[in-house]
Design a protein around this motif. Structure first.
Motif, PDB file in Angstrom:
ATOM      1  N   GLU A   1       0.829  -1.252   0.097  1.00 36.64           N
ATOM      2  CA  GLU A   1       0.045   0.076  -0.098  1.00 36.64           C
ATOM      3  C   GLU A   1       0.732   1.147  -0.104  1.00 36.64           C
ATOM      4  O   GLU A   1       0.650   2.128  -0.747  1.00 36.64           O
ATOM      5  N   ALA A   2       1.986   1.053   0.822  1.00 33.45           N
ATOM      6  CA  ALA A   2       2.771   2.325   0.918  1.00 33.45           C
ATOM      7  C   ALA A   2       3.558   2.633  -0.455  1.00 33.45           C
ATOM      8  O   ALA A   2       3.773   3.569  -0.938  1.00 33.45           O
ATOM      9  N   ALA A   3       4.113   1.642  -1.319  1.00 32.03           N
ATOM     10  CA  ALA A   3       4.665   1.587  -2.378  1.00 32.03           C
ATOM     11  C   ALA A   3       3.759   2.003  -3.521  1.00 32.03           C
ATOM     12  O   ALA A   3       4.068   2.789  -4.497  1.00 32.03           O
ATOM     13  N   SER A   4       2.140   1.742  -3.489  1.00 33.31           N
ATOM     14  CA  SER A   4       1.436   2.206  -4.539  1.00 33.31           C
ATOM     15  C   SER A   4       1.090   3.541  -4.212  1.00 33.31           C
ATOM     16  O   SER A   4       1.017   4.087  -5.182  1.00 33.31           O
TER      17      SER A   4
ATOM     18  N   ALA B   1       4.696   3.448  -7.268  1.00 33.73           N
ATOM     19  CA  ALA B   1       5.400   2.213  -7.711  1.00 33.73           C
ATOM     20  C   ALA B   1       4.485   1.380  -8.446  1.00 33.73           C
ATOM     21  O   ALA B   1       3.681   0.957  -8.103  1.00 33.73           O
ATOM     22  N   GLY B   2       5.236   0.706  -9.689  1.00 33.88           N
ATOM     23  CA  GLY B   2       4.538   0.039 -10.559  1.00 33.88           C
ATOM     24  C   GLY B   2       4.627  -1.326  -9.872  1.00 33.88           C
ATOM     25  O   GLY B   2       5.370  -1.761  -9.007  1.00 33.88           O
ATOM     26  N   ARG B   3       4.159  -2.603 -10.828  1.00 35.50           N
ATOM     27  CA  ARG B   3       3.874  -3.924 -10.445  1.00 35.50           C
ATOM     28  C   ARG B   3       5.593  -4.305 -10.252  1.00 35.50           C
ATOM     29  O   ARG B   3       5.790  -5.165  -9.303  1.00 35.50           O
ATOM     30  N   TRP B   4       6.156  -4.175 -11.280  1.00 29.76           N
ATOM     31  CA  TRP B   4       7.632  -4.597 -11.424  1.00 29.76           C
ATOM     32  C   TRP B   4       8.398  -3.955 -10.161  1.00 29.76           C
ATOM     33  O   TRP B   4       9.226  -4.743  -9.667  1.00 29.76           O
ATOM     34  N   ALA B   5       8.286  -2.744 -10.085  1.00 24.31           N
ATOM     35  CA  ALA B   5       8.950  -2.059  -8.746  1.00 24.31           C
ATOM     36  C   ALA B   5       8.467  -2.402  -7.405  1.00 24.31           C
ATOM     37  O   ALA B   5       9.492  -2.902  -6.540  1.00 24.31           O
TER      38      ALA B   5
ATOM     39  N   ARG C   1      10.125  -6.121  -7.272  1.00 20.64           N
ATOM     40  CA  ARG C   1      11.667  -5.922  -7.195  1.00 20.64           C
ATOM     41  C   ARG C   1      12.114  -5.505  -5.541  1.00 20.64           C
ATOM     42  O   ARG C   1      13.007  -5.880  -4.992  1.00 20.64           O
ATOM     43  N   SER C   2      11.398  -4.650  -5.143  1.00 24.83           N
ATOM     44  CA  SER C   2      11.788  -3.940  -3.833  1.00 24.83           C
ATOM     45  C   SER C   2      10.985  -4.526  -2.691  1.00 24.83           C
ATOM     46  O   SER C   2      11.454  -4.436  -1.543  1.00 24.83           O
ATOM     47  N   ILE C   3       9.910  -5.318  -2.849  1.00 24.15           N
ATOM     48  CA  ILE C   3       9.226  -5.731  -1.683  1.00 24.15           C
ATOM     49  C   ILE C   3       8.920  -7.346  -1.825  1.00 24.15           C
ATOM     50  O   ILE C   3       9.514  -8.070  -0.839  1.00 24.15           O
TER      51      ILE C   3
END
Length: 303
Positions: free
Chosen positions: A200-203, A207-211, A214-216
């Protein structure tokens, strides 16, 4: 700075806990010693002997068995073949299992259905899988060739298990289908442990799906990835039943694997000494590859 002496009561308590732990471990240690360590030592000793499995005598021949397998083209061809299975299982098998786990974890409806379907191949026996794919990959009347003909790709029809150029990839594909369920379940369990708040924080940050993956997702799956990779690699390198049922090492020796070569040397050729030498060499290679894989993943995930 002075240190306080350890109280006798604390030392006794620590000793009691240690003895209690060893008491619980004793049955497992005994079983490992009886069924793993003892046969391993016996195999090493047998590799220096000549025995046909029947005679009461097993004369000592030194390194003669190892000299024999050094020039055995069948055994070394099987070692090359099993590297293909290892690479396919490690890369394609884990990649497909991870992709399926990510897809199933992303849906809300039908998750139980897809979880069952994707794991289903793993509950089948080797014989059932062999007979199933023997009919699918059969030349001429096989299901795969019929399907290619129906969609206008009749020129691609093959003798999938009898052609030296395609037999090894065909058996490797069957292995991946047969074994992806275990890795799929482990990856799916690992994905369900990733905190939803991170996504949720990345969204919110755009951040996209790939990001996000890759990051989470990928960093949180590191322990599961190490376990699945090691188990899949060992299963691929120790493949036996799938090859025996589908091709029995043929055509020629294009799909021969070390476990089947060892089996044939012992129970077909009745040369138990050279079979034991093969098993020692192959077992040592498995241990070395396992250690290298664990060292690589440990250095990668714990810099």
């Amino acid at each position: 700075m002075t240190t306080l002496p350890v109280r006798p009561r604390s030392a006794k308590r620590a000793l009691r806990r240690s003895l209690l732990g060893w008491a619980f471990l004793a049955p497992a240690v005994a079983l490992i010693a009886l069924f793993t360590i003892t046969p391993f030592v016996q195999a090493i000793l047998l590799s220096f002997q000549s025995w046909d499995g029947v005679s009461p005598d097993a004369p000592w021949v030194g390194l003669a068995n190892y000299e024999f397998i050094a020039g055995d083209q069948t055994f070394w061809a099987s070692m090359r073949n099993v590297l293909v299975f290892g690479a396919v299982g490690f890369v394609a098998g884990n990649g497909i299992a991870l992709a399926m786990a990510v897809a199933v974890n992303a849906i809300t409806r039908g998750r139980t259905f897809f979880r069952t379907v994707f794991y289903l191949p793993g509950v089948l026996s080797v014989v059932v899988v062999g007979l199933l794919f023997s009919s699918i990959l059969a030349p001429g009347s096989g299901v795969l060739n019929r399907a290619l003909e129906l969609v206008g790709l009749g020129a691609l029809q093959q003798n999938w298990l009898g052609d030296p150029d395609v037999a090894l990839p065909a058996v490797a594909a069957v292995f991946v289908w047969f074994h992806w369920g275990f890795g799929f379940l482990l990856f799916l369990a690992g994905l369900q442990d990733v905190p939803k708040e991170l996504y949720e924080a990345a969204s919110l940050d755009g951040a996209g799906r790939w990001a996000r993956f890759r990051s989470i997702t990928w960093p949180h799956l590191a322990p599961v990835t190490s376990i699945v990779s090691l188990l899949t690699l060992l299963a691929a390198l120790q493949i036996f039943g799938t090859v025996q049922v589908l091709t029995n090492g043929g055509p020629g020796y294009h799909t021969m694997v070390p476990t089947l070569a060892i089996y044939n040397e012992a129970f077909v050729n009745w040369r138990y000494g050279s079979a034991a030498a093969m098993s020692v060499v192959f077992g040592g290679a498995l241990v070395l590859l396992s250690l290298l894989q664990l060292a690589f993943t440990g250095r990668r995930w714990h810099p």
